[in-house]
Motif scaffolding. Sequence first.
Motif, mmCIF file in Angstrom:
data_model
loop_
_atom_site.group_PDB
_atom_site.id
_atom_site.type_symbol
_atom_site.label_atom_id
_atom_site.label_comp_id
_atom_site.label_asym_id
_atom_site.label_seq_id
_atom_site.Cartn_x
_atom_site.Cartn_y
_atom_site.Cartn_z
ATOM 1 N N ALA A 144 -5.576 89.901 -22.727
ATOM 2 C CA ALA A 144 -7.024 90.082 -22.802
ATOM 3 C C ALA A 144 -7.642 89.130 -23.815
ATOM 4 O O ALA A 144 -8.710 88.537 -23.575
ATOM 5 N N LEU A 145 -6.972 88.955 -24.950
ATOM 6 C CA LEU A 145 -7.475 88.029 -25.969
ATOM 7 C C LEU A 145 -7.464 86.599 -25.442
ATOM 8 O O LEU A 145 -8.411 85.829 -25.669
ATOM 9 N N ILE A 146 -6.413 86.235 -24.709
ATOM 10 C CA ILE A 146 -6.331 84.888 -24.136
ATOM 11 C C ILE A 146 -7.436 84.681 -23.107
ATOM 12 O O ILE A 146 -8.069 83.616 -23.051
ATOM 13 N N ILE A 147 -7.685 85.694 -22.288
ATOM 14 C CA ILE A 147 -8.752 85.596 -21.289
ATOM 15 C C ILE A 147 -10.098 85.395 -21.971
ATOM 16 O O ILE A 147 -10.910 84.548 -21.553
ATOM 17 N N LEU A 148 -10.354 86.170 -23.010
ATOM 18 C CA LEU A 148 -11.630 86.039 -23.729
ATOM 19 C C LEU A 148 -11.810 84.629 -24.279
ATOM 20 O O LEU A 148 -12.875 84.011 -24.127
ATOM 21 N N LEU A 149 -10.779 84.119 -24.927
ATOM 22 C CA LEU A 149 -10.876 82.779 -25.506
ATOM 23 C C LEU A 149 -11.042 81.722 -24.427
ATOM 24 O O LEU A 149 -11.747 80.721 -24.627
ATOM 25 N N ILE A 361 -16.193 88.290 -16.275
ATOM 26 C CA ILE A 361 -14.786 88.420 -16.668
ATOM 27 C C ILE A 361 -14.661 89.059 -18.040
ATOM 28 O O ILE A 361 -13.826 89.940 -18.272
ATOM 29 N N ILE A 362 -15.488 88.639 -18.965
ATOM 30 C CA ILE A 362 -15.357 89.055 -20.365
ATOM 31 C C ILE A 362 -15.629 90.540 -20.567
ATOM 32 O O ILE A 362 -14.866 91.227 -21.267
ATOM 33 N N VAL A 363 -16.694 91.053 -19.969
ATOM 34 C CA VAL A 363 -17.112 92.429 -20.256
ATOM 35 C C VAL A 363 -16.030 93.459 -19.919
ATOM 36 O O VAL A 363 -15.678 94.294 -20.766
ATOM 37 N N PRO A 364 -15.449 93.462 -18.706
ATOM 38 C CA PRO A 364 -14.387 94.449 -18.459
ATOM 39 C C PRO A 364 -13.117 94.185 -19.252
ATOM 40 O O PRO A 364 -12.390 95.120 -19.596
ATOM 41 N N VAL A 365 -12.836 92.913 -19.551
ATOM 42 C CA VAL A 365 -11.619 92.578 -20.291
ATOM 43 C C VAL A 365 -11.696 93.079 -21.724
ATOM 44 O O VAL A 365 -10.671 93.402 -22.338
ATOM 45 N N LEU A 366 -12.913 93.178 -22.264
ATOM 46 C CA LEU A 366 -13.061 93.707 -23.631
ATOM 47 C C LEU A 366 -12.452 95.105 -23.767
ATOM 48 O O LEU A 366 -11.935 95.467 -24.826
ATOM 49 N N ASN A 367 -12.510 95.882 -22.684
ATOM 50 C CA ASN A 367 -11.961 97.238 -22.720
ATOM 51 C C ASN A 367 -10.440 97.243 -22.795
ATOM 52 O O ASN A 367 -9.839 98.282 -23.099
ATOM 53 N N LEU A 368 -9.805 96.097 -22.476
ATOM 54 C CA LEU A 368 -8.347 96.026 -22.507
ATOM 55 C C LEU A 368 -7.798 95.830 -23.915
ATOM 56 O O LEU A 368 -6.607 96.042 -24.153
ATOM 57 N N ILE A 369 -8.649 95.381 -24.832
ATOM 58 C CA ILE A 369 -8.207 95.184 -26.217
ATOM 59 C C ILE A 369 -8.305 96.511 -26.949
ATOM 60 O O ILE A 369 -9.396 97.013 -27.216
#
Length: 564
Positions: A144-149, A361-369
């Motif tokens: 998730a962190l990699i996706i965000l970056l 992409i970012i908004v739902p991925v934030l919930n994975l951290i």
Amino acid sequence: MTSWIRRLLPFTQWPRPSAQSLRKDAFAGITVGLVLIPQAIAYATLAGMPPVTGLYAALLPSVVGILWGSSALLAVGPVALTSLLTYAALHPLAEPESGQWVVLAIWLALYAGLIQFLLGAFRLGVIANFISNAVITGFINAAALIILLSQVPALLGLEGQDFNAALAGLQHHLADADAAWLWTLAFGLGSIALLWLQKRFAPRLPGVLVVCVVGIAVSALFGYQALGGNVVGLIPAGLPAPQWPPSLTLEQHRALWPAAAIIALISFTEAMASARTLPNPDGRLWNQNQELVGQGLAKIASGVSGAFPVSGSFSRSALNLYVGATSGWSALFAALCTLVCLLFFTGYLQHLPRAVLAAIIIVPVLNLIQPKAFVHLFRTSRDDGVVAVATFVATLVAVPYLHWGVLTGFLLAMVFFLYRRAHPRLIELGLDPAGTLRDRTLNGLPPIAPGVLALRLDASLTYITAPLMDRFIRERLQKETDLRVILICASAVNDMDATGADTLSQLHQDLRRRGIRLALSGVKKQVRDRLAHIGLLQRLGDDNLFVNNREAIVALKAKAPEQD
């Protein structure tokens, strides 16, 4: 024959739909479909694929996945984690969105799907359990962190070859304050704000669709592309033409196999977590082997459609349940939305800013951290906490070879597992005032009777644990020369291998020569059968075999005066 047909065609077990259930499924399917379309395009860009392949991955694979799967509400299609794994696997081999990249992605989908299909067909779904929750926790947080970056440059209009280059370009944009960059910034940050507000105050609305419609309208109205803004561009209309991909070299195939295995396991674990939490409104029980078949066929269908690996989506599945879906028909209606978009509405998507896709992409991925997940693991099991942190660090360090993070966590988890199995709890038992047997050292209890050593092994008696028990007994014999009975409370011994049986047989012979009895209590059937097979039960005799610990206590206490 009927059961064979049901296994081959599981969708024949679906209950007959009613008009009311079809209306509910149609509403749910259309709602999910309107969210799926922009998400599919976004996840295609995350995988380094042309945007249209996201729609291909959302069409036929979603139909195949629901027809041959076992969960009525699991939404199959492009997901962030599998898309990231695809990008990581192909990054060293080709240029994103190039023809070679697409061919490699297709083969990757075929291989991952074949692995899942074979695991399910041969009923080997239990293999997926080898990837522990600790490994998944560490990997998902790192991913998730990699996706965000990876999405920050597109979100802020800082396109570059890598994140450092994008940051370096920020100074240039700040100095010039060009219109395209300001628009990109507005699209990216504005989309995140809208998605957050929608989730906070209007969760029933398809926020992803609203953001895309607004983004497309504003982009087209103010000429964002003409200003130099980065948009999706022209998406070809029409259905994918199913075909076998071009051949690869043997070296390229070999490079894909490890990544395909990791995608097969990780994506199924992700889908499995979703399927377990989703009820089946039609009453069918969830079956992990059948779901593996469905997920595998969905990936193969995605590859044949010219797309990339797919998986079960937790967010879209939860939305499916939230809006009232009652059966797998909702997934078919969602696929129908994708079909209509491919045939009639792709032209409207060309003005969609990529900054909006980055926000999607970012908004739902934030919930994975979830940092609290690491704290929970450490509190529950220090070993699992270490595995999760090691997986997290290894995944970040191994970029872009993300599968090394999973392998690191898997191997470390196996090391801890074997260590625990090699050091089982082996305790001496004493007689509690209540008449039960408890840890003698911990509770300061007396022995069952004079000259009696009672012990319990909380593990199976195998080639790993048998030497530990044998050494424990022999060391006590050296220290306490007055021992006359060795009682093994075997209620916790669930299995015994050849080494365990031979060790016990040899111990009985040695003790017998020294005039010491070997007694067993609470022996389970599978262990009893193994001992009978080698003749040890007959040699021990009924006087040394007790049904339970209470019977052993009574018998040994009764004979205690004779031993004095």
